[in-house]
Design a protein around this motif. Sequence first.
Motif, mmCIF file in Angstrom:
data_model
loop_
_atom_site.group_PDB
_atom_site.id
_atom_site.type_symbol
_atom_site.label_atom_id
_atom_site.label_comp_id
_atom_site.label_asym_id
_atom_site.label_seq_id
_atom_site.Cartn_x
_atom_site.Cartn_y
_atom_site.Cartn_z
ATOM 1 N N PRO A 125 -11.571 -2.442 -4.279
ATOM 2 C CA PRO A 125 -10.590 -3.471 -3.941
ATOM 3 C C PRO A 125 -10.235 -4.321 -5.167
ATOM 4 O O PRO A 125 -11.116 -4.746 -5.919
ATOM 5 N N SER A 126 -8.948 -4.499 -5.376
ATOM 6 C CA SER A 126 -8.414 -5.323 -6.478
ATOM 7 C C SER A 126 -8.747 -4.784 -7.872
ATOM 8 O O SER A 126 -8.636 -5.505 -8.864
ATOM 9 N N GLN A 127 -9.133 -3.541 -7.961
ATOM 10 C CA GLN A 127 -9.469 -2.964 -9.270
ATOM 11 C C GLN A 127 -8.223 -2.825 -10.138
ATOM 12 O O GLN A 127 -7.144 -2.433 -9.672
ATOM 13 N N LEU A 128 -8.358 -3.170 -11.418
ATOM 14 C CA LEU A 128 -7.270 -2.997 -12.381
ATOM 15 C C LEU A 128 -7.356 -1.609 -13.000
ATOM 16 O O LEU A 128 -8.417 -1.194 -13.480
ATOM 17 N N TYR A 156 -1.631 -1.459 -12.947
ATOM 18 C CA TYR A 156 -1.547 -1.800 -11.529
ATOM 19 C C TYR A 156 -2.857 -2.416 -11.064
ATOM 20 O O TYR A 156 -3.919 -2.201 -11.675
ATOM 21 N N LYS A 157 -2.776 -3.118 -9.958
ATOM 22 C CA LYS A 157 -3.961 -3.691 -9.308
ATOM 23 C C LYS A 157 -4.054 -3.118 -7.902
ATOM 24 O O LYS A 157 -3.089 -3.169 -7.129
ATOM 25 N N ASP A 164 -4.973 -2.621 -3.960
ATOM 26 C CA ASP A 164 -4.968 -3.557 -2.836
ATOM 27 C C ASP A 164 -6.382 -3.717 -2.277
ATOM 28 O O ASP A 164 -7.352 -3.188 -2.833
ATOM 29 N N LYS A 165 -6.506 -4.410 -1.186
ATOM 30 C CA LYS A 165 -7.838 -4.705 -0.630
ATOM 31 C C LYS A 165 -8.547 -3.454 -0.114
ATOM 32 O O LYS A 165 -9.758 -3.442 0.071
ATOM 33 N N ALA A 213 3.687 -1.079 -4.337
ATOM 34 C CA ALA A 213 2.930 -1.871 -5.319
ATOM 35 C C ALA A 213 3.777 -2.136 -6.553
ATOM 36 O O ALA A 213 4.506 -1.260 -7.030
#
Length: 419
Positions: free
Chosen positions: A26-29, A50-51, A53-54, A63
């Motif tokens: 989750p939220s990984q770059l 990109y990042k 999502d949860k 995205a």
Amino acid sequence: MAQIIVHPKTALVDEPLHIRVTGLLPSQLVMLQASLTDEKGQLFLSQVFYKADKNGEIDLEHAGAIGGDYVGIHPMGLLWSLKPKKILSRLLKRDVINSPFLVHLDVYDFIQFFTSSPDSLMASETVERWYSAPGVQRIQIKEGQVRGALFLPPGEGPFPGVIDLFGGVGGLIEFRASLLASRGFAALALAYFAYDDLPKELDVVDIEYFEEAADILLRHPKVLGPSIGVVSVSRGAQIGVAMAIFLKQVAATVSINGPFLTDTIMIKYKNESFYSLPSPERIRTNELGILTCYSALGNPQEEANQHAFLPVERAQGHFLFIVGEKDYNVNSKPNAEQAMEQLRRHGKNNGTLLSYPGAGHLIEPPYSPLCVASWNPFIPRPVWWGGELIPHAEAQEHSWKEILKFLRHHLTPTSISKL
């Protein structure tokens, strides 16, 4: 475990892809990278951040990129933002029948990539981007004076016929004709100089050569007569308009960023000719040493005394003028506006103008990378084509749909009978 999911993996170059990344934190770059090596071994690359999502997913249809070669929501941005590692290179498909472009998609952990960790690569996928649909046939044309390649869609036909013309780089360029054939047209990619036994340089444009090509196309049993279309760009667009003026066979002309003022290259048909004496040198070089040619003929509304404007009002067929407002090769918007004005002044409504802010000179099929500048074999310095990344991509996607719609509308038996 991270995974790149692409649909479809095999498609024509004008088809969009649905690209997703799953299995992230989750939220990984992450960094998404697309890469392609052309037939000359030149590498083209795009990199975007990109990042997740949860749920640890990235869907490019929803995205937004947060950095890299572009920002925001652009589902096909990885492809149209491809840029050459060797500057001033243009992505140009040569073998359009036997092989696709292979685009490699990779996802890297953002932190590990920038610390050069060997574990930064998380997932990979490869997609095939074809310029011809299954069953499209290529026929080499060497008949009379005419040299080119005819592309026929699969099936019995008959199919609407189109002549495809490129500009001042010469040779035989086939990628748009093969794509037109994939969309249902019998498309003749036509060379007119610097190819086979044709003249090495372009000094005179004799429309009788193009008339011969039109007749050859119309004689083919799989081509729907009695009229054809022309799709043309740059110098080819000037020729395409001249064909529409002189040849009754031409019912629909797509003109992309064309000059319609005459210049030192004579355009002739039988006993008529159009040319101008050399004008003061106004081709400029920018701070990078790249030529910007759009001021060479100036503005057609201001230069009527020095140059003749092609008599577009004599054409019986229909025009679709497509221009990029950041075209630094041809002053294309004033040229197209002057053509539209001449049609109106003569009581004709057979022209449509599509003008795209931010688009450059080389408006090509959708998702093609923007080529801002590249070499022309006949010019000692590289040429600045112009264009801004995102507006140019949007112009290519919109204009291609309009081109196909325009050709289908005017090359059907019902529309031809009205001419």
